[in-house]
Design an enzyme around this catalytic site. Structure first.
Site, short mmCIF file in Angstrom:
data_model
loop_
_atom_site.label_atom_id
_atom_site.label_comp_id
_atom_site.label_asym_id
_atom_site.label_seq_id
_atom_site.Cartn_x
_atom_site.Cartn_y
_atom_site.Cartn_z
N ARG A 50 0.86 -1.18 0.00
CA ARG A 50 0.00 0.00 0.00
C ARG A 50 0.89 1.23 0.00
O ARG A 50 2.10 1.15 0.17
CB ARG A 50 -1.00 0.02 1.17
CG ARG A 50 -0.63 -0.70 2.42
CD ARG A 50 0.35 -0.02 3.32
NE ARG A 50 0.17 1.41 3.45
CZ ARG A 50 1.15 2.26 3.64
NH1 ARG A 50 2.41 1.83 3.71
NH2 ARG A 50 0.92 3.53 3.76
N GLY A 51 0.26 2.39 -0.21
CA GLY A 51 1.00 3.62 -0.46
C GLY A 51 1.07 3.84 -1.96
O GLY A 51 1.49 2.96 -2.71
N ALA A 52 0.68 5.04 -2.41
CA ALA A 52 0.53 5.27 -3.85
C ALA A 52 1.77 4.94 -4.66
O ALA A 52 1.69 4.21 -5.66
CB ALA A 52 0.09 6.72 -4.10
N ASP A 228 -2.23 10.68 -2.53
CA ASP A 228 -2.54 9.64 -3.50
C ASP A 228 -2.92 10.22 -4.86
O ASP A 228 -2.83 9.54 -5.87
CB ASP A 228 -3.67 8.75 -2.98
CG ASP A 228 -3.19 7.85 -1.87
OD1 ASP A 228 -2.86 6.70 -2.16
OD2 ASP A 228 -3.11 8.31 -0.71
N ASN A 238 -5.78 12.21 0.01
CA ASN A 238 -4.87 11.44 0.86
C ASN A 238 -5.70 10.63 1.85
O ASN A 238 -6.93 10.70 1.87
CB ASN A 238 -3.89 12.37 1.58
CG ASN A 238 -2.73 11.63 2.20
OD1 ASN A 238 -2.10 10.79 1.56
ND2 ASN A 238 -2.43 11.90 3.46
N LYS A 239 -5.02 9.87 2.68
CA LYS A 239 -5.69 9.00 3.64
C LYS A 239 -6.74 9.76 4.43
O LYS A 239 -6.53 10.90 4.84
CB LYS A 239 -4.64 8.39 4.57
CG LYS A 239 -5.18 7.44 5.62
CD LYS A 239 -5.94 6.28 5.00
CE LYS A 239 -5.10 5.49 4.04
NZ LYS A 239 -5.86 4.40 3.37
#
Length: 339
Positions: A50-52, A228, A238-239
């Site tokens: 995970r993480g763009a 993201d 973003n998150k």
């Protein structure tokens, strides 16, 4: 490797992609071997990776596997690329990486593998550059707050927002790092804390809802987050929880920094209203670690991202340069059209 940077979330083995299973951290350090494009797509969707930026890199290696599987069947390749593309719709890096692979045309699998390697190497170099650029804005003795996980685990290495924090820590500028726990997947407490401690950087965790009090008490001078997707006017997806942090930071006079590679910038979208926001299974909110905590019968609303308006962002750091007070005009000055 530079100081305070020892972790990588993936390894390419030539015929497979080995992923550090981030769902198991911090209790267990284990890996998953993906030998097909479908396995990579599943791993992305299930948040093994995970993480763009890391999602984009994994997608590129998934495309290399797709080329191996499909051989000369271009229709099969397209179907496998579409499966990879659909795994996580909000993170623009995934579509960007797959578009870059697709633009190669009818090449052999070795050429696609080389391009995936290049994407990973460029991301690491970009993160190290962003770390330097962002750290230049941080005064000595600062406290900083970060949200979610934006470090080596979320990228090709070093990190975006955590890359800035790593650089600032190495330079003796940061006195204390605070991390939100980041519900519901707890990326802050599970991943950011594990990563920072493993690399010798002390961290203090707090409940997401405690951040405004921390700001009021003067403990931090910067909120530093990743992204993201960033649109042409500087709006930032973003998150979930990032938007609230930005509002609280503006109220308390705390500066707000977004750190992301240029591959996260989507100049084709005019503003944040056009960003597709992913929603996930309500069970992620109703239970933790498979144990239900919510009252039986309760429903849940579970958007994974929110959108922070550009006017709440003080500094946007990319490897191409820094945009202060992002707007349509300042974004166009650095990025022009589609990056």
């Amino acid at each position: 490797m530079p100081d305070h940077d020892s972790i990588r979330p993936f390894r390419w083995a030539g015929d497979s992609l080995i992923l550090l299973d981030q769902r198991r951290l911090p209790e267990e350090v284990s890996e998953i071997c993906c030998t097909s494009a479908a396995k990579v797509a599943e791993a992305i969707a299930q948040m093994v990776v995970r993480g763009a930026p890391a999602i984009g890199i994994a997608g590129a290696y998934g495309a290399a596997l797709a080329w191996r599987e499909a051989g000369g069947d271009s229709g099969q390749r397209e179907r496998l690329l579409a499966q990879l593309r659909a795994a996580r719709p909000t993170a623009v890096n995934l579509a960007w990486a797959l578009d870059r692979i697709a633009a190669l045309g009818d090449v052999d699998a070795g050429r696609v593998e080389a391009e995936a390697n290049a994407i990973a190497e460029e991301d690491l170099a970009a993160n190290q550059r962003m770390g330097e650029l962002g750290a230049a804005y941080i005064d000595a003795g600062s406290g900083v707050l970060t949200h979610c996980n934006t470090g080596s685990l979320a990228t090709g290495g070093y990190g975006t927002a955590l890359g800035v924090i790593r650089s600032a820590w190495s330079g003796g500028l940061v006195a204390r790092v605070y991390a939100d726990e980041t519900r519901p997947w707890m990326q802050g407490s599970r991943l950011t804390a594990w990563e920072l401690l493993r690399d010798g950087i002390p961290v203090t965790l707090l409940a997401d809802s405690a951040a405004p009090l921390l700001m009021r008490d003067g403990a931090i001078s910067w909120v530093i987050v990743g992204a993201d997707r960033i649109t042409a006017n500087g709006d930032v997806a973003n998150k979930i929880g990032t938007y609230g942090l930005a509002i609280a930071a503006r109220h308390h006079g705390v500066r707000f920094m977004v750190v992301a590679p240029s591959s996260t910038v989507d100049m084709a979208l005019a503003c944040g209203d056009e960003i597709p926001v992913e929603h996930r299974d309500p069970e992620e909110l109703l239970a933790i670690g498979g144990k239900r905590l919510a009252a039986q019968g309760a429903d849940a609303w579970n958007p994974v991202f929110d959108v922070t308006p550009a006017e709440l962002v003080d500094v946007l750091v990319t490897e191409r340069g820094v945009v202060e007070k992002p707007s349509t005009a300042t974004m166009a000055k650095l990025f022009g059209g589609q990056p």
